[in-house]
Design an enzyme around this catalytic site. Structure first.
Site, PDB file in Angstrom:
ATOM      1  N   ALA A  70       0.821  -1.217   0.000  1.00  0.00           N
ATOM      2  CA  ALA A  70       0.000   0.000   0.000  1.00  0.00           C
ATOM      3  C   ALA A  70       0.852   1.264   0.000  1.00  0.00           C
ATOM      4  O   ALA A  70       0.443   2.296  -0.549  1.00  0.00           O
ATOM      5  CB  ALA A  70      -0.939   0.001   1.197  1.00  0.00           C
ATOM      6  N   THR A  71       2.039   1.214   0.601  1.00  0.00           N
ATOM      7  CA  THR A  71       2.906   2.398   0.580  1.00  0.00           C
ATOM      8  C   THR A  71       3.217   2.768  -0.867  1.00  0.00           C
ATOM      9  O   THR A  71       3.104   3.929  -1.276  1.00  0.00           O
ATOM     10  CB  THR A  71       4.214   2.128   1.353  1.00  0.00           C
ATOM     11  OG1 THR A  71       3.878   1.806   2.703  1.00  0.00           O
ATOM     12  CG2 THR A  71       5.150   3.316   1.330  1.00  0.00           C
ATOM     13  N   ASN A 150      -6.298   2.950  10.536  1.00  0.00           N
ATOM     14  CA  ASN A 150      -5.504   1.829  11.048  1.00  0.00           C
ATOM     15  C   ASN A 150      -5.341   1.834  12.561  1.00  0.00           C
ATOM     16  O   ASN A 150      -5.001   0.820  13.152  1.00  0.00           O
ATOM     17  CB  ASN A 150      -4.122   1.811  10.383  1.00  0.00           C
ATOM     18  CG  ASN A 150      -3.464   3.162  10.347  1.00  0.00           C
ATOM     19  OD1 ASN A 150      -4.055   4.158   9.932  1.00  0.00           O
ATOM     20  ND2 ASN A 150      -2.231   3.225  10.800  1.00  0.00           N
ATOM     21  N   GLN A 178      -6.772  -1.140   5.426  1.00  0.00           N
ATOM     22  CA  GLN A 178      -7.285  -1.802   6.636  1.00  0.00           C
ATOM     23  C   GLN A 178      -8.680  -2.400   6.446  1.00  0.00           C
ATOM     24  O   GLN A 178      -9.154  -3.132   7.309  1.00  0.00           O
ATOM     25  CB  GLN A 178      -7.305  -0.810   7.813  1.00  0.00           C
ATOM     26  CG  GLN A 178      -5.924  -0.400   8.288  1.00  0.00           C
ATOM     27  CD  GLN A 178      -5.176  -1.507   9.028  1.00  0.00           C
ATOM     28  OE1 GLN A 178      -5.755  -2.477   9.486  1.00  0.00           O
ATOM     29  NE2 GLN A 178      -3.867  -1.352   9.140  1.00  0.00           N
ATOM     30  N   SER A 199      -3.243  -3.854   0.443  1.00  0.00           N
ATOM     31  CA  SER A 199      -2.041  -4.609   0.758  1.00  0.00           C
ATOM     32  C   SER A 199      -2.427  -6.026   1.166  1.00  0.00           C
ATOM     33  O   SER A 199      -3.496  -6.233   1.734  1.00  0.00           O
ATOM     34  CB  SER A 199      -1.347  -3.895   1.926  1.00  0.00           C
ATOM     35  OG  SER A 199      -0.097  -4.452   2.179  1.00  0.00           O
ATOM     36  N   ALA A 200      -1.543  -6.983   0.879  1.00  0.00           N
ATOM     37  CA  ALA A 200      -1.893  -8.387   1.175  1.00  0.00           C
ATOM     38  C   ALA A 200      -1.682  -8.765   2.635  1.00  0.00           C
ATOM     39  O   ALA A 200      -2.413  -9.598   3.176  1.00  0.00           O
ATOM     40  CB  ALA A 200      -1.045  -9.311   0.293  1.00  0.00           C
ATOM     41  N   HIS A 201      -0.692  -8.138   3.276  1.00  0.00           N
ATOM     42  CA  HIS A 201      -0.269  -8.684   4.576  1.00  0.00           C
ATOM     43  C   HIS A 201      -1.186  -8.335   5.740  1.00  0.00           C
ATOM     44  O   HIS A 201      -0.973  -8.794   6.857  1.00  0.00           O
ATOM     45  CB  HIS A 201       1.186  -8.302   4.883  1.00  0.00           C
ATOM     46  CG  HIS A 201       1.432  -6.881   5.260  1.00  0.00           C
ATOM     47  ND1 HIS A 201       1.615  -6.500   6.571  1.00  0.00           N
ATOM     48  CD2 HIS A 201       1.558  -5.766   4.519  1.00  0.00           C
ATOM     49  CE1 HIS A 201       1.853  -5.196   6.596  1.00  0.00           C
ATOM     50  NE2 HIS A 201       1.823  -4.728   5.371  1.00  0.00           N
ATOM     51  N   CYS A 330       4.077   1.642  11.805  1.00  0.00           N
ATOM     52  CA  CYS A 330       4.948   2.396  10.901  1.00  0.00           C
ATOM     53  C   CYS A 330       5.448   3.708  11.499  1.00  0.00           C
ATOM     54  O   CYS A 330       6.304   4.360  10.936  1.00  0.00           O
ATOM     55  CB  CYS A 330       4.226   2.683   9.597  1.00  0.00           C
ATOM     56  SG  CYS A 330       3.563   1.211   8.856  1.00  0.00           S
TER      57      CYS A 330
HETATM   58  N1  PMP Z   1      -2.033   2.506   4.748  1.00  0.00           N
HETATM   59  C1  PMP Z   1      -2.564   2.033   5.881  1.00  0.00           C
HETATM   60  C2  PMP Z   1      -3.884   2.561   6.349  1.00  0.00           C
HETATM   61  C3  PMP Z   1      -1.895   1.051   6.611  1.00  0.00           C
HETATM   62  O1  PMP Z   1      -2.435   0.583   7.751  1.00  0.00           O
HETATM   63  C4  PMP Z   1      -0.648   0.573   6.139  1.00  0.00           C
HETATM   64  C5  PMP Z   1       0.122  -0.481   6.907  1.00  0.00           C
HETATM   65  N2  PMP Z   1       0.392  -0.130   8.231  1.00  0.00           N
HETATM   66  C6  PMP Z   1      -0.130   1.108   4.955  1.00  0.00           C
HETATM   67  C7  PMP Z   1      -0.856   2.066   4.277  1.00  0.00           C
HETATM   68  C8  PMP Z   1       1.178   0.630   4.392  1.00  0.00           C
HETATM   69  O2  PMP Z   1       1.005  -0.637   3.829  1.00  0.00           O
HETATM   70  P1  PMP Z   1       2.230  -1.534   3.355  1.00  0.00           P
HETATM   71  O3  PMP Z   1       2.794  -2.151   4.571  1.00  0.00           O
HETATM   72  O4  PMP Z   1       1.608  -2.561   2.445  1.00  0.00           O
HETATM   73  O5  PMP Z   1       3.178  -0.664   2.622  1.00  0.00           O
END
Ligand code: PMP
Length: 372
Positions: A70-71, A150, A178, A199-201, A330
């Site tokens: 997602a980043t 999140n 989320q 995002s997958a994780h 993060c």
């Molecule tokens: N956006 C949101 C709302 C998230 O919760 C996160 C992950 N903490 C991210 C973006 C970033 O996702 P990724 O770890 O896949 O880069």
């Protein structure tokens, strides 16, 4: 140990792992190869994964672009739109409670001459759609508003926001990281959503893979933007680079399972959350307060303030039996900007803990809270 930090990341499901191992071992081909079976099999794996992700969000298959998470998806959209449409305008609208993968991109763009409006949120972290309406200008090129938060799980009114953006003819991006698998996402009924990141994780898939939905027009052409990566032209030229086939296949499998078990998973998350609230209320009574709303939120995320207790000390003490967090993984070194924006002072922020469930958490395991 009871793992209650599923908003940070989740465990890979066994079926996901099996799928990935196949594409990490015997099926190691490059989907961009031609004529031979290894390449064809890898191509089929990516195609199947795309189908599963598109099914989960109800988009067309070619509107799903695989990324590293997602980043990256957020960066592609915000920087890509800013670059491509800068002749039209240099104004972007977002909110004060976005993830840093949106906020920091906007801050970066400010150094390049863009202007950013950060919308305020209410006590539960939601923007007021009429504030958005008032903020859109002639030179606004993008609105980026997260679907679900999140840290506190609050949901924005994405339907209303997308209608406003459609009426005002401005692109709308939503970070849905989320909510994937936890909310019914139907992009067929959300015409105003131009871009969506996920995002997958966060849903029992692998780390390092995600997707970006880009809406296409009636001729199938994706909404144009400037790519971040230039190279081999994979993913419609939006995301060059050799396919991470094992990750993509794992993401697809996680999406398939999430879709198949959707009702069951929501029910499980609601049961788990209800049990946690009951035990916390019994144990702590008015020594706790909730930062999350009780409704209209992502099921399975609860943000609680333990009055008078420091969250770092509490989490360390709990860590042998319960894994939770003080907020976003993060930006864990800074006091949560989300909690400050919903009106908590620094002391209250330092008393707050996020518990986040997986639909696979066992209800019996939550009894551990009786022993605190
Ligand atoms: N956006 C949101 C709302 C998230 O919760 C996160 C992950 N903490 C991210 C973006 C970033 O996702 P990724 O770890 O896949 O880069």
């Amino acid at each position: 140990m009871l793992y209650l930090d599923n908003s940070a990341t989740t465990a890979i499901l066994p079926q996901v792992k099996d799928k990935m191992v196949t594409y990490l071992s015997e099926e190691f081909g490059n989907p961009s190869g031609k004529y031979y079976e290894l390449a064809e099999n890898a191509k089929i794996a990516v195609k199947e994964a795309r189908t599963h992700v598109a099914n989960l969000i109800q988009s067309k298959e070619h509107e799903v672009i695989f990324t590293s998470g997602a980043t990256e998806s957020n960066n592609i959209v915000i920087k890509g739109v800013a670059d491509y449409y800068s002749d039209k305008g240099k104004h972007i609208i977002t909110t004060k409670t976005e993830h840093n993968a949106v906020l920091d991109v906007c801050e970066f763009l400010k150094t390049k001459g863009f202007e950013v409006t950060y919308l305020d949120v209410d006590h539960y972290g939601r923007i007021n759609p009429s504030d958005l309406k008032d903020s859109i200008r002639q030179d606004t090129i993008l609105v980026s508003i997260m679907w679900g938060n999140n840290e506190i799980g609050s949901l924005n009114d994405i339907k209303r926001i997308s209608e406003i953006c459609l009426e005002r003819d401005v692109f709308f991006h939503t970070d849905a990281t989320q909510v994937l698998g936890k909310l019914n996402i139907d992009l067929q009924f959300l015409d105003g959503v131009t871009f969506l990141s996920c995002s997958a994780h966060k849903m029992h898939g692998p780390k390092g893979v995600g997707a970006l939905f880009i809406r296409s027009d009636e001729y199938g052409k994706l909404t144009p933007l400037t790519p971040l990566f230039h190279g081999g032209g994979q993913e419609e030229g939006i995301r060059s680079g050799t396919y991470s086939v094992h990750n993509i296949a794992g993401f697809g499998e996680a999406a398939r399972i999430a879709k198949e078990n959707f009702e069951r998973n929501i029910y499980a998350l609601e049961q788990l959350e209800a049990k946690l609230l009951q035990l916390l209320n019994e144990k702590f009574g008015n020594r706790i307060a909730y930062n999350s709303d009780s409704e209209n939120k992502i099921p399975g995320i609860v943000n609680v303030r333990f009055k008078g207790l420091n969250n770092e000390i509490l989490l360390k003490k709990l860590s042998p039996i319960i894994a939770a967090s003080s907020g976003s993984a993060c930006s864990s070194t800074k006091p949560s900007h989300v909690l400050q924006e919903i009106g908590l002072n620094i002391d209250e922020v330092r008393e707050s803990v996020r518990f986040s469930f997986s639909p696979y958490t066992s209800v019996e395991d939550v009894d551990i809270f009786k022993e605190l």
